[in-house]
Scaffold this motif. Structure first.
Motif, PDB file in Angstrom:
ATOM      1  N   HIS A 253     100.978  25.974-103.555  1.00 11.28           N
ATOM      2  CA  HIS A 253     100.165  26.653-102.821  1.00 11.28           C
ATOM      3  C   HIS A 253      98.707  26.184-103.220  1.00 11.28           C
ATOM      4  O   HIS A 253      98.640  27.272-104.673  1.00 11.28           O
ATOM      5  CB  HIS A 253     100.925  27.925-103.297  1.00 11.28           C
ATOM      6  CG  HIS A 253      99.644  28.974-102.194  1.00 11.28           C
ATOM      7  ND1 HIS A 253      99.821  29.378-100.688  1.00 11.28           N
ATOM      8  CD2 HIS A 253      98.673  29.186-102.355  1.00 11.28           C
ATOM      9  CE1 HIS A 253      98.651  29.592-100.584  1.00 11.28           C
ATOM     10  NE2 HIS A 253      98.440  29.926-101.423  1.00 11.28           N
ATOM     11  N   MET A 254      98.544  25.158-102.528  1.00  8.78           N
ATOM     12  CA  MET A 254      96.939  25.445-103.119  1.00  8.78           C
ATOM     13  C   MET A 254      95.790  25.713-102.432  1.00  8.78           C
ATOM     14  O   MET A 254      94.947  25.236-101.151  1.00  8.78           O
ATOM     15  CB  MET A 254      96.398  24.035-103.610  1.00  8.78           C
ATOM     16  CG  MET A 254      97.302  22.948-104.604  1.00  8.78           C
ATOM     17  SD  MET A 254      97.215  24.544-106.046  1.00  8.78           S
ATOM     18  CE  MET A 254      96.390  23.264-107.513  1.00  8.78           C
ATOM     19  N   GLY A 255      95.685  27.148-102.149  1.00  6.06           N
ATOM     20  CA  GLY A 255      94.397  28.291-101.408  1.00  6.06           C
ATOM     21  C   GLY A 255      93.932  27.849-101.387  1.00  6.06           C
ATOM     22  O   GLY A 255      92.879  28.676-101.418  1.00  6.06           O
ATOM     23  N   GLY A 256      93.683  27.639-103.210  1.00  6.81           N
ATOM     24  CA  GLY A 256      91.293  28.112-103.855  1.00  6.81           C
ATOM     25  C   GLY A 256      91.181  27.383-103.710  1.00  6.81           C
ATOM     26  O   GLY A 256      91.530  26.163-103.182  1.00  6.81           O
ATOM     27  N   LYS A 257      89.791  27.230-104.712  1.00  9.61           N
ATOM     28  CA  LYS A 257      88.948  26.359-104.241  1.00  9.61           C
ATOM     29  C   LYS A 257      89.682  24.817-105.554  1.00  9.61           C
ATOM     30  O   LYS A 257      90.610  24.740-106.311  1.00  9.61           O
ATOM     31  CB  LYS A 257      87.982  26.522-105.054  1.00  9.61           C
ATOM     32  CG  LYS A 257      87.274  26.944-104.693  1.00  9.61           C
ATOM     33  CD  LYS A 257      85.876  27.385-105.335  1.00  9.61           C
ATOM     34  CE  LYS A 257      84.603  28.448-104.366  1.00  9.61           C
ATOM     35  NZ  LYS A 257      85.214  29.947-104.737  1.00  9.61           N
ATOM     36  N   ALA A 258      89.392  23.334-105.057  1.00 10.07           N
ATOM     37  CA  ALA A 258      89.948  22.269-105.356  1.00 10.07           C
ATOM     38  C   ALA A 258      89.637  22.592-107.245  1.00 10.07           C
ATOM     39  O   ALA A 258      90.486  21.866-107.856  1.00 10.07           O
ATOM     40  CB  ALA A 258      88.882  21.764-104.846  1.00 10.07           C
ATOM     41  N   LYS A 259      89.062  22.985-107.769  1.00  8.95           N
ATOM     42  CA  LYS A 259      88.783  22.486-109.096  1.00  8.95           C
ATOM     43  C   LYS A 259      89.083  24.061-109.596  1.00  8.95           C
ATOM     44  O   LYS A 259      89.323  23.664-111.071  1.00  8.95           O
ATOM     45  CB  LYS A 259      87.074  22.410-109.142  1.00  8.95           C
ATOM     46  CG  LYS A 259      86.453  21.011-108.301  1.00  8.95           C
ATOM     47  CD  LYS A 259      85.189  20.000-110.057  1.00  8.95           C
ATOM     48  CE  LYS A 259      85.185  18.766-109.232  1.00  8.95           C
ATOM     49  NZ  LYS A 259      83.714  19.306-109.199  1.00  8.95           N
ATOM     50  N   GLU A 260      89.352  25.327-109.565  1.00 11.82           N
ATOM     51  CA  GLU A 260      90.002  26.024-109.849  1.00 11.82           C
ATOM     52  C   GLU A 260      90.989  25.613-110.351  1.00 11.82           C
ATOM     53  O   GLU A 260      92.633  25.453-110.012  1.00 11.82           O
ATOM     54  CB  GLU A 260      89.957  27.169-108.608  1.00 11.82           C
ATOM     55  CG  GLU A 260      90.701  28.178-108.951  1.00 11.82           C
ATOM     56  CD  GLU A 260      91.664  29.301-107.776  1.00 11.82           C
ATOM     57  OE1 GLU A 260      90.414  29.775-107.383  1.00 11.82           O
ATOM     58  OE2 GLU A 260      92.553  29.047-107.828  1.00 11.82           O
ATOM     59  N   ALA A 261      91.210  26.589-111.422  1.00 10.95           N
ATOM     60  CA  ALA A 261      92.511  25.936-112.330  1.00 10.95           C
ATOM     61  C   ALA A 261      93.796  26.726-111.509  1.00 10.95           C
ATOM     62  O   ALA A 261      93.215  28.161-111.400  1.00 10.95           O
ATOM     63  CB  ALA A 261      92.311  26.804-114.380  1.00 10.95           C
ATOM     64  N   PRO A 262      94.817  26.086-111.822  1.00 15.06           N
ATOM     65  CA  PRO A 262      96.168  26.782-110.918  1.00 15.06           C
ATOM     66  C   PRO A 262      96.867  28.061-112.224  1.00 15.06           C
ATOM     67  O   PRO A 262      96.984  27.723-113.251  1.00 15.06           O
ATOM     68  CB  PRO A 262      97.009  26.166-111.067  1.00 15.06           C
ATOM     69  CG  PRO A 262      96.938  24.354-111.726  1.00 15.06           C
ATOM     70  CD  PRO A 262      95.867  24.750-111.862  1.00 15.06           C
ATOM     71  N   THR A 263      97.540  28.705-111.386  1.00 12.64           N
ATOM     72  CA  THR A 263      98.386  30.239-112.064  1.00 12.64           C
ATOM     73  C   THR A 263      99.489  29.632-112.068  1.00 12.64           C
ATOM     74  O   THR A 263      99.985  29.349-110.420  1.00 12.64           O
ATOM     75  CB  THR A 263      98.234  31.068-111.452  1.00 12.64           C
ATOM     76  OG1 THR A 263      96.762  31.520-111.710  1.00 12.64           O
ATOM     77  CG2 THR A 263      99.039  32.290-112.566  1.00 12.64           C
ATOM     78  N   VAL A 264     100.351  29.059-113.412  1.00 13.75           N
ATOM     79  CA  VAL A 264     101.956  28.019-113.073  1.00 13.75           C
ATOM     80  C   VAL A 264     102.711  29.032-113.017  1.00 13.75           C
ATOM     81  O   VAL A 264     103.021  30.174-114.290  1.00 13.75           O
ATOM     82  CB  VAL A 264     101.744  27.699-114.154  1.00 13.75           C
ATOM     83  CG1 VAL A 264     102.776  26.887-114.159  1.00 13.75           C
ATOM     84  CG2 VAL A 264     100.644  26.648-113.481  1.00 13.75           C
ATOM     85  N   LYS A 311      93.994  32.956-101.227  1.00 16.37           N
ATOM     86  CA  LYS A 311      93.529  32.122-101.398  1.00 16.37           C
ATOM     87  C   LYS A 311      93.567  32.282-103.020  1.00 16.37           C
ATOM     88  O   LYS A 311      92.495  32.399-103.973  1.00 16.37           O
ATOM     89  CB  LYS A 311      91.681  33.114-100.630  1.00 16.37           C
ATOM     90  CG  LYS A 311      91.356  32.457 -99.479  1.00 16.37           C
ATOM     91  CD  LYS A 311      90.147  32.863 -99.057  1.00 16.37           C
ATOM     92  CE  LYS A 311      89.982  32.409 -98.171  1.00 16.37           C
ATOM     93  NZ  LYS A 311      90.548  32.972 -97.384  1.00 16.37           N
ATOM     94  N   LEU A 312      94.572  31.401-103.714  1.00 14.52           N
ATOM     95  CA  LEU A 312      94.572  30.683-104.710  1.00 14.52           C
ATOM     96  C   LEU A 312      95.261  30.120-105.398  1.00 14.52           C
ATOM     97  O   LEU A 312      96.563  29.405-104.606  1.00 14.52           O
ATOM     98  CB  LEU A 312      94.905  32.140-105.874  1.00 14.52           C
ATOM     99  CG  LEU A 312      95.248  32.370-107.483  1.00 14.52           C
ATOM    100  CD1 LEU A 312      93.729  33.006-107.472  1.00 14.52           C
ATOM    101  CD2 LEU A 312      95.779  33.323-107.856  1.00 14.52           C
ATOM    102  N   ASN A 313      95.084  28.900-106.445  1.00 11.15           N
ATOM    103  CA  ASN A 313      96.054  28.040-106.427  1.00 11.15           C
ATOM    104  C   ASN A 313      97.322  28.136-107.529  1.00 11.15           C
ATOM    105  O   ASN A 313      97.595  28.854-108.847  1.00 11.15           O
ATOM    106  CB  ASN A 313      95.243  26.485-107.618  1.00 11.15           C
ATOM    107  CG  ASN A 313      94.279  25.770-106.588  1.00 11.15           C
ATOM    108  OD1 ASN A 313      94.375  26.218-105.536  1.00 11.15           O
ATOM    109  ND2 ASN A 313      93.122  25.676-107.038  1.00 11.15           N
ATOM    110  N   VAL A 314      98.610  28.293-107.091  1.00 12.40           N
ATOM    111  CA  VAL A 314      99.676  28.725-107.297  1.00 12.40           C
ATOM    112  C   VAL A 314     100.599  27.485-107.415  1.00 12.40           C
ATOM    113  O   VAL A 314     101.562  26.931-106.590  1.00 12.40           O
ATOM    114  CB  VAL A 314     100.456  29.891-107.701  1.00 12.40           C
ATOM    115  CG1 VAL A 314     101.027  29.743-108.085  1.00 12.40           C
ATOM    116  CG2 VAL A 314      99.028  31.223-106.677  1.00 12.40           C
TER     117      VAL A 314
END
Ligand code: BES
Ligand code: MN
Ligand code: ZN
Length: 500
Positions: A253-264, A311-314
């Protein structure tokens, strides 16, 4: 249940609201809540209280019909505890009583007009979320495999929360999030409760694919050949005795900014744990169908945050397989090479969770994660130390170094889905020494959940990491047997709080 938010003004709307069941509060000192006072123009509620039929202690109830002071068919008076100091716990038990009341009434709709903005240490959004989750919890059934379904719950099908106009917008957002969270919790419960002949690794993979379709998530399913190419010798050793193919699931789920490191999030997905050649005793072995609850909590959390459009990369990662004995099964004493290159002497094939997780934890290095949290029904020892109230939480990272421990503990506290921090220290690592490989998969007895966490820790040195042992919290045994949906509330709140 269908939920909504209704703007009201205590003096007028509450008394004239036409509804099947209007819920108002009373306190321990026998005073009425503001909404209850609005119905008491003729002194009917005061008289009922005087009669001694309700004490006002949290969770007590009194049903009144045909009040002259209210347009509602029924008024459910519910005890809230101390006036001016309603605790979160008291509010929750009041709502549990409302849920019981709603389920048994002839009314089809209800309005909850409790002082949602008056709960100690919590805001209106918390009250709306807690009430929604509690009501959904009370309605949950797991009867998809019964040929005769349990009788459908009678009673209230539509529930509105009455709030002052100024609070409506915030409450609507809170309600939408609460419904998404309840949907995630229910997916996790459904998957957990399904038996292992239906909920196979392939079934988990298909569930991930369906989520990806429904919410436009990225999904990748790796099969045995790909796992061999990745050199996941530790994960593969666990699936060796099973006829069900393993699945390694990656959901994004890549809801954040493209460059933001994901929470896994990394979930243990053992769809059935027999123990393997180190076979478990027969009593209650059926409960080992719940050994995929870590995986189920990853899927439930991904569903909740996708529905919230967080709005977060997960990234959710699941290592799914069965742990079975057979002529091809891994034997005690076998030595395998993990994806990290570290070798493991498998002294007990029943300590398989750490064997699937260590390769998953190495795999996720490629995402350059902001943080990794693994979730696993990892050890019976965790049930011994913490029982069924707290999830065991292990991490090197606390306030002194990027605060992951505090984040997880706070998220758990907020939702009542609590965790308790346990140690991981060098001293326990001694117990994993092997004469023949880099480490053994079990340690000398004592501190079993900590030794297991120390094993995992050796595979997580490239990033910020925490481990949640949910062996005691993911399901209930005995007469109330069933998945709890934990720790989806903790994880979802943790992720919500990470949005900048
Ligand atoms: N899935 C179990 C842990 C478990 C056991 C969870 C009972 C809930 C209830 C895990 O794979 C396991 O079998 N762990 C062993 C480890 C031991 C062999 C070091 C255990 O806890 O007994
Ligand atoms: Mn096991
Ligand atoms: Zn297991």
């Amino acid at each position: 249940m269908d939920f909504s938010i209704k703007a009201f003004d205590a003096k007028n709307t509450i008394a004239t609201s036409k509804t099947g069941c209007l819920v108002v509060g009373i306190f321990e000192d026998k005073t009425l809540s503001v909404a209850a006072q609005a119905l008491d123009k003729k002194g009917e509620l005061t008289a009922a209280v005087k009669s001694g039929d309700i004490s006002g202690k949290a969770g007590t109830t009194l049903l009144l019909r045909g009040l002259a002071g209210a347009a509602a068919e029924r008024v459910l008076l519910v005890g809230l505890g101390k006036e001016g100091a309603v605790s979160g716990k008291d509010f929750t038990s009041a709502i549990q009583s409302v849920a019981r009341g709603f389920a048994s009434l002839g009314a089809a709709d209800g309005i909850i007009a409790l002082p949602l903005d008056g709960i100690t240490a919590h805001d209106t959004a918390w009250a709306v979320q807690t009430a929604t989750l509690t009501l959904r919890e009370s309605l949950y059934r797991s009867d998809s495999l019964k040929s005769k379904k349990d009788a459908p719950a009678a009673g209230v099908k539509k529930c509105a929360f009455a709030l002052a106009a100024a609070d409506v917008t915030a409450a609507k957002n809170a309600l939408a999030q609460a419904i998404a969270l309840a949907n995630g919790v229910e997916l996790t419960k459904d998957l957990g409760n399904l038996p292992a002949n239906i909920c196979t690794p392939t079934y988990l993979a298909n569930t991930a694919k369906q989520l990806a379709k429904d919410y436009k998530l990225g999904v990748e399913i790796l099969d045995t050949k790909q796992l061999q190419a990745l050199k996941m010798g530790s994960f593969l050793s666990v699936t060796a005795g099973s006829d069900e193919p393993p699945k390694f699931i990656v959901l994004k789920h890549m809801g954040g900014k493209a460059k933001e490191a994901p929470t896994v999030l990394v979930g243990k997905g053992i769809t059935f744990d027999t123990g393997g050649i180190s076979l478990k005793p027969g009593a209650a072995m059926d409960e080992m169908k719940y050994d995929m609850c870590g995986a189920a909590s990853v899927l439930g959390t991904m569903r909740a945050i996708a529905e919230m459009k967080l709005k977060l990369n997960v990234i959710g990662v699941i290592a799914a397989c069965e742990n079975m004995p057979s002529g091809r099964a891994t034997k005690p004493g076998d030595i395998v090479t993990s994806m990290s290159g570290q070798t493991i002497e498998i002294l007990n094939t029943d300590a398989e969770g750490r064997l699937v997780l260590c390769d998953a934890l190495t795999y996720v290095e490629r995402f350059k994660p902001a943080a990794v949290v693994d979730i696993a029904t990892l050890t019976g020892a965790c049930v011994v130390s913490l029982g069924s109230h707290n999830t065991g939480m292990f991490t090197r990272h606390d306030a002194a170094h990027d605060g992951l421990a505090e984040e997880l503990l706070a998220a758990g506290k907020h939702t009542g889905d609590t965790a308790w921090r346990m140690p991981i220290e060098e001293a326990y690592n001694e117990q994993l020494k092997s004469n023949f490989a880099d480490m053994a998969n079990i340690g000398a007895p004592g501190g079993g959940s900590i030794v297991a966490a120390c094993f995992l820790e050796r595979y997580t040195r490239q990033y910020t990491w925490a481990h949640l042992d949910i062996a005691g919290t993911a399901w209930k045994g005995g007469g109330a047997k069933g998945a709890t949906g934990r720790p989806v509330p903790l994880l979802t709140t943790f992720l919500l709080n990470r949005v900048k």
